[in-house]
Design a protein around this motif. Structure first.
Motif, PDB file in Angstrom:
ATOM      1  N   LEU A  97     -54.819  36.067  41.019  1.00 52.51           N
ATOM      2  CA  LEU A  97     -53.492  36.623  41.321  1.00 52.51           C
ATOM      3  C   LEU A  97     -53.469  38.072  40.861  1.00 52.51           C
ATOM      4  O   LEU A  97     -53.876  38.374  39.722  1.00 52.51           O
ATOM      5  CB  LEU A  97     -52.409  35.825  40.593  1.00 52.51           C
ATOM      6  CG  LEU A  97     -50.943  36.228  40.797  1.00 52.51           C
ATOM      7  CD1 LEU A  97     -50.041  35.009  40.605  1.00 52.51           C
ATOM      8  CD2 LEU A  97     -50.520  37.326  39.849  1.00 52.51           C
ATOM      9  N   LYS A  98     -53.025  38.938  41.728  1.00 56.57           N
ATOM     10  CA  LYS A  98     -52.869  40.356  41.379  1.00 56.57           C
ATOM     11  C   LYS A  98     -51.381  40.631  41.276  1.00 56.57           C
ATOM     12  O   LYS A  98     -50.666  40.630  42.276  1.00 56.57           O
ATOM     13  CB  LYS A  98     -53.530  41.228  42.446  1.00 56.57           C
ATOM     14  CG  LYS A  98     -55.015  40.947  42.585  1.00 56.57           C
ATOM     15  CD  LYS A  98     -55.696  41.934  43.517  1.00 56.57           C
ATOM     16  CE  LYS A  98     -57.160  41.545  43.734  1.00 56.57           C
ATOM     17  NZ  LYS A  98     -57.942  41.549  42.484  1.00 56.57           N
ATOM     18  N   GLY A  99     -50.923  40.854  40.076  1.00 58.43           N
ATOM     19  CA  GLY A  99     -49.501  41.048  39.834  1.00 58.43           C
ATOM     20  C   GLY A  99     -49.249  40.976  38.352  1.00 58.43           C
ATOM     21  O   GLY A  99     -50.061  41.459  37.567  1.00 58.43           O
ATOM     22  N   GLY A 100     -48.129  40.374  37.979  1.00 58.56           N
ATOM     23  CA  GLY A 100     -47.913  40.236  36.553  1.00 58.56           C
ATOM     24  C   GLY A 100     -46.483  40.006  36.143  1.00 58.56           C
ATOM     25  O   GLY A 100     -45.644  39.591  36.941  1.00 58.56           O
ATOM     26  N   THR A 101     -46.221  40.312  34.880  1.00 59.41           N
ATOM     27  CA  THR A 101     -44.970  39.942  34.240  1.00 59.41           C
ATOM     28  C   THR A 101     -43.931  41.045  34.238  1.00 59.41           C
ATOM     29  O   THR A 101     -42.915  40.939  33.557  1.00 59.41           O
ATOM     30  CB  THR A 101     -45.247  39.491  32.801  1.00 59.41           C
ATOM     31  OG1 THR A 101     -45.903  40.564  32.115  1.00 59.41           O
ATOM     32  CG2 THR A 101     -46.152  38.263  32.769  1.00 59.41           C
ATOM     33  N   TYR A 102     -44.172  42.117  34.989  1.00 60.21           N
ATOM     34  CA  TYR A 102     -43.160  43.154  35.150  1.00 60.21           C
ATOM     35  C   TYR A 102     -43.245  43.688  36.572  1.00 60.21           C
ATOM     36  O   TYR A 102     -44.266  43.553  37.240  1.00 60.21           O
ATOM     37  CB  TYR A 102     -43.359  44.269  34.121  1.00 60.21           C
ATOM     38  CG  TYR A 102     -44.720  44.923  34.157  1.00 60.21           C
ATOM     39  CD1 TYR A 102     -45.780  44.401  33.420  1.00 60.21           C
ATOM     40  CD2 TYR A 102     -44.958  46.064  34.924  1.00 60.21           C
ATOM     41  CE1 TYR A 102     -47.026  44.995  33.446  1.00 60.21           C
ATOM     42  CE2 TYR A 102     -46.210  46.650  34.954  1.00 60.21           C
ATOM     43  CZ  TYR A 102     -47.228  46.110  34.216  1.00 60.21           C
ATOM     44  OH  TYR A 102     -48.474  46.692  34.248  1.00 60.21           O
ATOM     45  N   TYR A 103     -42.173  44.281  37.043  1.00 62.31           N
ATOM     46  CA  TYR A 103     -42.150  44.784  38.410  1.00 62.31           C
ATOM     47  C   TYR A 103     -43.153  45.920  38.556  1.00 62.31           C
ATOM     48  O   TYR A 103     -43.198  46.831  37.733  1.00 62.31           O
ATOM     49  CB  TYR A 103     -40.749  45.258  38.778  1.00 62.31           C
ATOM     50  CG  TYR A 103     -39.769  44.110  38.887  1.00 62.31           C
ATOM     51  CD1 TYR A 103     -38.794  43.918  37.916  1.00 62.31           C
ATOM     52  CD2 TYR A 103     -39.841  43.203  39.941  1.00 62.31           C
ATOM     53  CE1 TYR A 103     -37.909  42.860  38.000  1.00 62.31           C
ATOM     54  CE2 TYR A 103     -38.961  42.138  40.024  1.00 62.31           C
ATOM     55  CZ  TYR A 103     -37.997  41.976  39.056  1.00 62.31           C
ATOM     56  OH  TYR A 103     -37.122  40.928  39.137  1.00 62.31           O
ATOM     57  N   GLY A 104     -43.969  45.815  39.587  1.00 58.26           N
ATOM     58  CA  GLY A 104     -45.000  46.817  39.803  1.00 58.26           C
ATOM     59  C   GLY A 104     -46.311  46.515  39.117  1.00 58.26           C
ATOM     60  O   GLY A 104     -47.283  47.258  39.272  1.00 58.26           O
ATOM     61  N   ALA A 105     -46.381  45.408  38.395  1.00 55.19           N
ATOM     62  CA  ALA A 105     -47.631  45.060  37.712  1.00 55.19           C
ATOM     63  C   ALA A 105     -48.735  44.792  38.723  1.00 55.19           C
ATOM     64  O   ALA A 105     -48.482  44.298  39.821  1.00 55.19           O
ATOM     65  CB  ALA A 105     -47.415  43.830  36.841  1.00 55.19           C
ATOM     66  N   SER A 106     -49.953  45.098  38.320  1.00 50.39           N
ATOM     67  CA  SER A 106     -51.119  44.847  39.165  1.00 50.39           C
ATOM     68  C   SER A 106     -52.284  44.384  38.313  1.00 50.39           C
ATOM     69  O   SER A 106     -53.405  44.872  38.464  1.00 50.39           O
ATOM     70  CB  SER A 106     -51.486  46.099  39.960  1.00 50.39           C
ATOM     71  OG  SER A 106     -52.471  45.794  40.934  1.00 50.39           O
ATOM     72  N   ASP A 107     -52.003  43.446  37.431  1.00 45.66           N
ATOM     73  CA  ASP A 107     -53.040  42.884  36.583  1.00 45.66           C
ATOM     74  C   ASP A 107     -53.737  41.752  37.314  1.00 45.66           C
ATOM     75  O   ASP A 107     -53.239  41.235  38.320  1.00 45.66           O
ATOM     76  CB  ASP A 107     -52.417  42.357  35.285  1.00 45.66           C
ATOM     77  CG  ASP A 107     -51.703  43.455  34.520  1.00 45.66           C
ATOM     78  OD1 ASP A 107     -50.605  43.196  33.986  1.00 45.66           O
ATOM     79  OD2 ASP A 107     -52.229  44.583  34.478  1.00 45.66           O
ATOM     80  N   ASP A 108     -54.892  41.373  36.804  1.00 46.61           N
ATOM     81  CA  ASP A 108     -55.669  40.282  37.388  1.00 46.61           C
ATOM     82  C   ASP A 108     -55.576  39.036  36.513  1.00 46.61           C
ATOM     83  O   ASP A 108     -55.833  39.108  35.308  1.00 46.61           O
ATOM     84  CB  ASP A 108     -57.142  40.679  37.537  1.00 46.61           C
ATOM     85  CG  ASP A 108     -57.398  41.471  38.793  1.00 46.61           C
ATOM     86  OD1 ASP A 108     -57.927  42.589  38.683  1.00 46.61           O
ATOM     87  OD2 ASP A 108     -57.070  40.963  39.882  1.00 46.61           O
ATOM     88  N   TYR A 109     -55.253  37.924  37.155  1.00 47.49           N
ATOM     89  CA  TYR A 109     -55.226  36.634  36.470  1.00 47.49           C
ATOM     90  C   TYR A 109     -56.125  35.676  37.232  1.00 47.49           C
ATOM     91  O   TYR A 109     -56.191  35.726  38.469  1.00 47.49           O
ATOM     92  CB  TYR A 109     -53.792  36.078  36.405  1.00 47.49           C
ATOM     93  CG  TYR A 109     -52.871  36.943  35.597  1.00 47.49           C
ATOM     94  CD1 TYR A 109     -52.138  37.966  36.189  1.00 47.49           C
ATOM     95  CD2 TYR A 109     -52.742  36.759  34.223  1.00 47.49           C
ATOM     96  CE1 TYR A 109     -51.296  38.773  35.449  1.00 47.49           C
ATOM     97  CE2 TYR A 109     -51.904  37.567  33.469  1.00 47.49           C
ATOM     98  CZ  TYR A 109     -51.188  38.578  34.086  1.00 47.49           C
ATOM     99  OH  TYR A 109     -50.371  39.381  33.343  1.00 47.49           O
ATOM    100  N   TRP A 110     -56.806  34.801  36.477  1.00 45.80           N
ATOM    101  CA  TRP A 110     -57.781  33.893  37.074  1.00 45.80           C
ATOM    102  C   TRP A 110     -57.503  32.456  36.671  1.00 45.80           C
ATOM    103  O   TRP A 110     -57.080  32.178  35.545  1.00 45.80           O
ATOM    104  CB  TRP A 110     -59.191  34.264  36.606  1.00 45.80           C
ATOM    105  CG  TRP A 110     -59.647  35.597  37.105  1.00 45.80           C
ATOM    106  CD1 TRP A 110     -59.480  36.803  36.494  1.00 45.80           C
ATOM    107  CD2 TRP A 110     -60.377  35.851  38.313  1.00 45.80           C
ATOM    108  NE1 TRP A 110     -60.051  37.792  37.258  1.00 45.80           N
ATOM    109  CE2 TRP A 110     -60.615  37.240  38.378  1.00 45.80           C
ATOM    110  CE3 TRP A 110     -60.847  35.041  39.352  1.00 45.80           C
ATOM    111  CZ2 TRP A 110     -61.291  37.839  39.442  1.00 45.80           C
ATOM    112  CZ3 TRP A 110     -61.527  35.635  40.401  1.00 45.80           C
ATOM    113  CH2 TRP A 110     -61.745  37.017  40.439  1.00 45.80           C
ATOM    114  N   GLY A 111     -57.812  31.564  37.603  1.00 48.82           N
ATOM    115  CA  GLY A 111     -57.804  30.152  37.279  1.00 48.82           C
ATOM    116  C   GLY A 111     -59.149  29.749  36.696  1.00 48.82           C
ATOM    117  O   GLY A 111     -60.067  30.552  36.589  1.00 48.82           O
ATOM    118  N   GLN A 112     -59.246  28.471  36.360  1.00 50.58           N
ATOM    119  CA  GLN A 112     -60.461  27.972  35.711  1.00 50.58           C
ATOM    120  C   GLN A 112     -61.542  27.609  36.715  1.00 50.58           C
ATOM    121  O   GLN A 112     -62.689  27.389  36.339  1.00 50.58           O
ATOM    122  CB  GLN A 112     -60.124  26.742  34.849  1.00 50.58           C
ATOM    123  CG  GLN A 112     -59.990  25.428  35.613  1.00 50.58           C
ATOM    124  CD  GLN A 112     -58.740  25.330  36.461  1.00 50.58           C
ATOM    125  OE1 GLN A 112     -57.845  26.177  36.387  1.00 50.58           O
ATOM    126  NE2 GLN A 112     -58.664  24.272  37.269  1.00 50.58           N
TER     127      GLN A 112
END
Length: 120
Positions: A97-112
């Motif tokens: 997922l490219k996004g995050g916990t604030y508007y405009g975020a573009s962090d990377d999150y991964w599943g297992q």
């Protein structure tokens, strides 16, 4: 924090189908895109399919016409319908997922990751 959980992997015969799911949870205020990657033993992780917040999709050449990515913006979920599976599709599939916990975020999150094995 954002968490991703994949499901739907398993063992399937060549020519069969599987549907992977990715559920995102947490305080998510921004999702730019959701992406499926895969990594086969001894190989680098590769992009399989990508879908933007607006619904635009992109696929790796090796899966185009066989795989379909979709998303549910209400549930913060993404799916990968895989048809006509081949032994070379065997890999661990990861949701990103490219996004995050604030508007405009573009962090990377991964599943297992979830294992997909195509074999007779």
């Amino acid at each position: 924090q954002v968490q991703l959980v994949e499901s739907g992997g398993g063992l399937v015969q060549p020519g069969g189908s599987l549907r992977l799911s990715c559920a995102a949870s947490g305080r998510i205020l921004s999702i730019n895109a959701m992406v499926w990657y895969r990594q086969a033993p001894g190989k680098q992780r590769e992009l399989v399919a990508h879908i933007t917040s607006g619904g635009s999709t992109n696929y790796a050449g090796s899966v185009k016409g066989r795989f379909t990515i979709s998303r549910d913006n209400v549930k913060n979920a993404a799916y990968l319908q895989m048809n006509s599976l081949k032994p070379e599709d065997t890999a661990v599939y990861y949701c990103n997922l490219k996004g995050g916990t604030y508007y405009g975020a573009s962090d990377d999150y991964w599943g297992q990751g979830t294992q997909v094995t195509v074999s007779s």
